[in-house]
Every structure is written in structure tokens, then in C-alpha cells.
Design a protein around this motif. Structure first.
Motif, PDB file in Angstrom:
ATOM      1  N   VAL A 133      -1.123 -20.300 -26.572  1.00 45.65           N
ATOM      2  CA  VAL A 133      -0.010 -19.998 -27.474  1.00 45.65           C
ATOM      3  C   VAL A 133      -0.599 -19.426 -28.759  1.00 45.65           C
ATOM      4  N   ASP A 134       0.186 -18.608 -29.446  1.00 45.22           N
ATOM      5  CA  ASP A 134      -0.253 -18.099 -30.735  1.00 45.22           C
ATOM      6  C   ASP A 134      -0.589 -19.275 -31.647  1.00 45.22           C
ATOM      7  N   LYS A 135      -1.704 -19.196 -32.309  1.00 43.68           N
ATOM      8  CA  LYS A 135      -2.221 -20.226 -33.232  1.00 43.68           C
ATOM      9  C   LYS A 135      -2.697 -21.487 -32.516  1.00 43.68           C
ATOM     10  N   GLY A 136      -2.796 -21.439 -31.188  1.00 43.06           N
ATOM     11  CA  GLY A 136      -3.353 -22.557 -30.438  1.00 43.06           C
ATOM     12  C   GLY A 136      -4.866 -22.439 -30.354  1.00 43.06           C
ATOM     13  N   SER A 137      -5.502 -23.363 -29.672  1.00 47.76           N
ATOM     14  CA  SER A 137      -6.961 -23.387 -29.556  1.00 47.76           C
ATOM     15  C   SER A 137      -7.434 -22.858 -28.217  1.00 47.76           C
ATOM     16  N   ILE A 138      -8.578 -22.197 -28.245  1.00 46.12           N
ATOM     17  CA  ILE A 138      -9.286 -21.790 -27.026  1.00 46.12           C
ATOM     18  C   ILE A 138     -10.775 -21.846 -27.332  1.00 46.12           C
ATOM     19  N   THR A 139     -11.561 -22.066 -26.302  1.00 46.98           N
ATOM     20  CA  THR A 139     -13.008 -22.053 -26.452  1.00 46.98           C
ATOM     21  C   THR A 139     -13.539 -20.812 -25.748  1.00 46.98           C
ATOM     22  N   VAL A 140     -14.295 -19.986 -26.487  1.00 42.97           N
ATOM     23  CA  VAL A 140     -14.893 -18.765 -25.952  1.00 42.97           C
ATOM     24  C   VAL A 140     -16.407 -18.903 -26.086  1.00 42.97           C
ATOM     25  N   ASP A 141     -17.102 -18.926 -24.956  1.00 36.92           N
ATOM     26  CA  ASP A 141     -18.561 -19.134 -24.959  1.00 36.92           C
ATOM     27  C   ASP A 141     -18.942 -20.360 -25.791  1.00 36.92           C
ATOM     28  N   VAL A 185      -5.599 -30.636 -23.642  1.00 32.84           N
ATOM     29  CA  VAL A 185      -4.318 -31.307 -23.890  1.00 32.84           C
ATOM     30  C   VAL A 185      -3.190 -30.554 -23.184  1.00 32.84           C
ATOM     31  N   ALA A 186      -3.219 -29.230 -23.211  1.00 30.63           N
ATOM     32  CA  ALA A 186      -2.189 -28.425 -22.542  1.00 30.63           C
ATOM     33  C   ALA A 186      -2.192 -28.683 -21.037  1.00 30.63           C
ATOM     34  N   LYS A 187      -3.384 -28.836 -20.454  1.00 29.54           N
ATOM     35  CA  LYS A 187      -3.463 -29.090 -19.010  1.00 29.54           C
ATOM     36  C   LYS A 187      -2.906 -30.461 -18.652  1.00 29.54           C
ATOM     37  N   TYR A 188      -3.193 -31.462 -19.490  1.00 29.60           N
ATOM     38  CA  TYR A 188      -2.661 -32.802 -19.231  1.00 29.60           C
ATOM     39  C   TYR A 188      -1.144 -32.828 -19.379  1.00 29.60           C
ATOM     40  N   VAL A 189      -0.622 -32.157 -20.394  1.00 32.96           N
ATOM     41  CA  VAL A 189       0.833 -32.110 -20.595  1.00 32.96           C
ATOM     42  C   VAL A 189       1.496 -31.457 -19.391  1.00 32.96           C
ATOM     43  N   GLU A 190       0.947 -30.350 -18.914  1.00 35.34           N
ATOM     44  CA  GLU A 190       1.503 -29.678 -17.742  1.00 35.34           C
ATOM     45  C   GLU A 190       1.512 -30.612 -16.535  1.00 35.34           C
ATOM     46  N   ARG A 191       0.435 -31.319 -16.331  1.00 29.61           N
ATOM     47  CA  ARG A 191       0.334 -32.222 -15.187  1.00 29.61           C
ATOM     48  C   ARG A 191       1.362 -33.353 -15.290  1.00 29.61           C
ATOM     49  N   MET A 192       1.502 -33.927 -16.480  1.00 27.92           N
ATOM     50  CA  MET A 192       2.459 -35.024 -16.651  1.00 27.92           C
ATOM     51  C   MET A 192       3.888 -34.552 -16.469  1.00 27.92           C
ATOM     52  N   LEU A 193       4.224 -33.399 -17.004  1.00 27.31           N
ATOM     53  CA  LEU A 193       5.584 -32.876 -16.855  1.00 27.31           C
ATOM     54  C   LEU A 193       5.863 -32.458 -15.424  1.00 27.31           C
ATOM     55  N   GLY A 194       4.819 -31.942 -14.737  1.00 26.10           N
ATOM     56  CA  GLY A 194       4.986 -31.540 -13.350  1.00 26.10           C
ATOM     57  C   GLY A 194       5.250 -32.717 -12.446  1.00 26.10           C
TER      58      GLY A 194
END
Length: 197
Positions: A133-141, A185-194
Motif C-alpha cells: 500500500v502507499d506509505k506501507g513498508s517493504i524490504t528491498v535487498d 503483518v499484512a500476510k498474517y492479516v490476510e491469513r486470519m481474514l481468509g
């Protein structure tokens, strides 16, 4: 667990293929100060286990899964890499929660220089776009970054002078591969909602 705050720019000393795996030796005097056999060190965002420490360098094994699903297979002796030791429970969390588990490999698409900073656009495997998402976090290298703009197949990040000077992203060019780890955190939220549907 890591924070995505790069501690040191290391250098690949040697890569010794061993069938479908490789032993990678990396010079990094700062991260090896307290490294011991079995310690974890993130290399371009990939959590590797130290098997030997000697003269400011460490060796880690990369198995087929790691080589297939990250950009580590593209490294050569002399390649620069981002290095980070795991966070300790009493440390400040300067970036965001980073596991060192690569979710996919992107490619630098473009670099737009500003006066003292740059906007870098990176390709994104389609199955990862739902986590950005815009202004969210990502790890690059292995670098904790804030997403400027999230698209279906790409995203952009703005790099400050410190990031440009002290990490591999200051030197990477369009076409170069980068390891990507989305926010856990986004992956865990998706899993819980799914699980609720």
C-alpha cells in the motif's frame, strides 16, 4: 528477526558451488565482530546461517531453495551486499519487522534523480501486489523502505542520501535483480481474514 536497517556494506569474497547449493564467503568486519557458528546474518535481505568466521569474513551455506527464490545466485566475487545482524530484544526497532525470508525477486526498472535523493521504480511479482500500500513498508535487498506508490506490477520508493551512500541501492542499475520481502503483518492479516470466510 531483523529491522531492515543495513549495518554494513559487505563484499562477496568467494562462492563455492556444491552441487545444487553453494558456500558463500562474505567480508563484513562489523557484522562478524560477535558472530559465531550458527548465528544469523541477513545478506541482501536473505537470512543466512554462519558456518565459519575468519579474518573479518563469514561463510554461509545457500541451499537450492535460497538460490532459486532470491537474487543470491546472481552474486559474484566482488559484488557488494547489504549486511545486518538480527535485532536484540533490547534494541530500537528502527525499520520494520523483517524476517529475512524472501517473498520474490523484483528488478530495478528506473531511477529518477532529485537534488539529493532518487525515486526508484521496481517490478513486483503480481502475487505480491496485494501486500503493498502507499506509505506501507517493504524490504528491498534487506533495506526497510517506505512505498511511495504501489501498483499492480511495480512500486516506487524514495531513497535518501544515507540509503544511496551506504547500501547496494546506491549502485544498482535498471535491469538488476533485488530481493523483496513484504510486510509480514499484512500476510498474517490476510491469513486470519481468509480463515473467517
Amino acid at each position: 528477526m531483523f529491522t531492515g536497517i543495513v549495518e554494513e556494506l559487505g563484499e562477496i569474497v568467494a562462492i563455492e558451488p556444491a552441487g545444487d547449493s553453494a558456500a558463500i564467503t562474505i567480508h563484513g568486519p562489523l557484522v562478524t565482530e560477535d558472530a559465531v557458528h550458527g548465528a544469523s546474518i541477513a545478506v541482501n535481505g536473505v537470512c543466512l546461517t554462519v558456518v565459519e568466521v575468519k579474518d573479518g569474513a563469514f561463510t554461509a551455506d545457500a541451499i537450492k531453495e535460497t538460490l532459486d527464490k532470491s537474487s543470491l545466485a546472481a552474486l559474484r566475487p566482488g559484488s557488494k551486499v547489504n549486511l545486518e545482524r538480527p535485532v536484540r530484544l533490547h534494541d530500537r526497532l528502527g525499520g520494520h519487522l523483517v524476517q529475512g525470508h524472501v517473498d520474490g525477486v523484483g528488478e530495478i526498472l528506473s531511477r529518477e534523480p532529485g537534488e539529493r535523493w532518487e525515486v526508484v521504480t521496481i517490478s513486483l511479482p503480481g502475487d505480491l501486489s496485494r501486500y503493498l500500500v502507499d506509505k506501507g513498508s517493504i524490504t528491498v535487498d534487506g533495506i526497510s523502505l517506505t512505498v511511495v506508490e504501489a501498483g499492480a506490477d511495480r512500486f516506487s520508493v524514495a531513497l535518501i542520501p544515507t540509503t544511496l551512500a551506504l547500501t547496494t541501492l546506491g549502485h544498482k542499475k535498471p535491469g538488476d535483480p533485488v530481493n523483496l520481502e513484504v510486510d509480514v503483518v499484512a500476510k498474517y492479516v490476510e491469513r486470519m481474514l481468509g480463515d473467517r470466510t
